[in-house]
Enzyme design. Structure first.
Site, mmCIF file in Angstrom:
data_model
loop_
_atom_site.group_PDB
_atom_site.id
_atom_site.type_symbol
_atom_site.label_atom_id
_atom_site.label_comp_id
_atom_site.label_asym_id
_atom_site.label_seq_id
_atom_site.Cartn_x
_atom_site.Cartn_y
_atom_site.Cartn_z
ATOM 1 N N PHE A 2 48.349 -35.539 8.077
ATOM 2 C CA PHE A 2 48.938 -34.413 8.791
ATOM 3 C C PHE A 2 49.869 -33.651 7.836
ATOM 4 O O PHE A 2 50.077 -34.063 6.696
ATOM 5 C CB PHE A 2 49.717 -34.909 10.014
ATOM 6 C CG PHE A 2 48.880 -35.735 10.957
ATOM 7 C CD1 PHE A 2 48.216 -35.141 12.011
ATOM 8 C CD2 PHE A 2 48.757 -37.113 10.788
ATOM 9 C CE1 PHE A 2 47.428 -35.888 12.874
ATOM 10 C CE2 PHE A 2 47.965 -37.873 11.634
ATOM 11 C CZ PHE A 2 47.301 -37.253 12.682
ATOM 12 N N SER A 47 41.940 -38.021 15.745
ATOM 13 C CA SER A 47 43.361 -38.360 15.592
ATOM 14 C C SER A 47 44.237 -37.170 15.959
ATOM 15 O O SER A 47 43.991 -36.054 15.495
ATOM 16 C CB SER A 47 43.654 -38.773 14.145
ATOM 17 O OG SER A 47 42.973 -39.951 13.806
ATOM 18 N N CYS A 54 50.348 -41.052 14.571
ATOM 19 C CA CYS A 54 48.899 -40.855 14.559
ATOM 20 C C CYS A 54 48.255 -41.757 15.610
ATOM 21 O O CYS A 54 48.366 -42.983 15.542
ATOM 22 C CB CYS A 54 48.332 -41.170 13.176
ATOM 23 S SG CYS A 54 46.539 -40.997 13.061
ATOM 24 N N THR A 56 44.711 -42.263 18.517
ATOM 25 C CA THR A 56 43.293 -41.996 18.723
ATOM 26 C C THR A 56 43.025 -41.504 20.137
ATOM 27 O O THR A 56 43.449 -42.142 21.109
ATOM 28 C CB THR A 56 42.468 -43.276 18.464
ATOM 29 O OG1 THR A 56 42.699 -43.713 17.123
ATOM 30 C CG2 THR A 56 40.990 -43.019 18.660
ATOM 31 N N ALA A 70 49.231 -49.336 20.731
ATOM 32 C CA ALA A 70 49.277 -50.744 20.348
ATOM 33 C C ALA A 70 50.714 -51.260 20.408
ATOM 34 O O ALA A 70 51.668 -50.474 20.344
ATOM 35 C CB ALA A 70 48.719 -50.921 18.935
ATOM 36 N N HIS A 108 52.259 -42.480 10.207
ATOM 37 C CA HIS A 108 52.624 -43.895 10.294
ATOM 38 C C HIS A 108 54.151 -43.986 10.309
ATOM 39 O O HIS A 108 54.797 -43.907 9.265
ATOM 40 C CB HIS A 108 52.059 -44.678 9.104
ATOM 41 C CG HIS A 108 50.567 -44.586 8.993
ATOM 42 N ND1 HIS A 108 49.891 -44.891 7.834
ATOM 43 C CD2 HIS A 108 49.626 -44.215 9.907
ATOM 44 C CE1 HIS A 108 48.591 -44.720 8.034
ATOM 45 N NE2 HIS A 108 48.408 -44.301 9.278
ATOM 46 N N THR A 154 63.494 -30.624 5.674
ATOM 47 C CA THR A 154 64.136 -30.864 4.385
ATOM 48 C C THR A 154 65.460 -31.585 4.583
ATOM 49 O O THR A 154 66.286 -31.153 5.390
ATOM 50 C CB THR A 154 64.384 -29.536 3.645
ATOM 51 O OG1 THR A 154 63.139 -28.865 3.475
ATOM 52 C CG2 THR A 154 65.020 -29.779 2.285
#
Length: 234
Positions: A2, A47, A54, A56, A70, A108, A154
């Site tokens: 991404f 995704s 991220c 599914t 999960a 992640h 930033t």
């Protein structure tokens, strides 16, 4: 992969701790609405990043989609605290050939951070955030990248001892992401710059001699560096 450029904000329809439907997979699930603008080319298994995570797609319609969560996702992120009606940042996975406007974001999540101060300045807003996992501080540097709830931002100031950093959000960004809906005490998802992790992995491996018990590789490497320096001084 991404970019941290949020495409739209969706609304949580439902967070289900145990979803026994086929799309739920007998685990936790999250249903998101007001996502029509990113579902026109959606397929099962695609995704989509929700607040930078991220996930599914297991089910979708014209306006709504569902994802499974999960246990690791629930432990690492703030997604398990979402309630119906909450706004979330949404971004599809990067398509080949598209302009890359943010930075490399994997989706992640490393940990969460606590908002400890919000301070407006003219039409911008300062946020001070304290990281829940202090081990991430080496990867957070002034003027470096960080993804907060999936938004590429930033870093401004960093305090390694107290485990906090600041970002400033311009007026445009404030109207296109969920951050302005947060309050002091709220937790946000953070993903540090992955390039810093790779650099550390490689350099640590070299300096440790790639795992050699006697450190021979490290000694050899240092000797070569010293030799090159000495040759330049001759």
């Amino acid at each position: 992969m991404f970019t941290g450029i949020v495409e739209c904000m969706g609304k949580v329809v439902e967070f289900t701790r145990l979803d026994t439907t086929a799309a739920g997979g007998n685990g936790a699930s999250l249903a998101i609405s007001e996502a029509r603008s990113i579902l026109d080319d959606c397929h099962l298994g695609d995704s989509i990043a929700i607040n930078g995570t991220c996930l599914t797609v297991t089910e979708f319609s014209e306006d709504t989609f569902k994802v499974g969560l999960a246990p690791e996702t629930l432990n690492r992120t703030n997604l398990g605290t979402l309630q119906a009606g909450d706004s979330v940042n949404l971004e599809r996975a990067l398509a080949a050939g598209h302009r890359f406007g943010g930075h490399f974001v994997q989706g992640h999540i490393d940990s969460t951070a606590n908002i400890i101060e919000i301070k407006p300045e003219d039409n911008s807003v300062w946020y001070k955030l304290q990281v829940d996992d202090p081990k991430l501080m080496p990867y957070i540097i002034p003027k470096g990248f960080i993804a907060i709830d999936g938004t590429s931002l930033t870093v401004c100031d960093v305090n390694d001892d107290e485990h906090w950093f600041t970002i400033m959000m311009i007026a445009y960004t404030q109207t296109h992401v969920v951050m302005p809906t947060k309050n002091v005490g709220d937790r946000v998802n953070i993903e540090v710059d992955m390039l810093g992790k790779y650099v550390e992995k490689v350099t640590t491996s070299i300096l440790r001699g790639s795992g050699d018990a006697d450190g021979s590789s490290t000694s050899s490497y240092i000797e070569k560096v010293v030799e090159k320096v000495l040759q330049k001084t001759k």
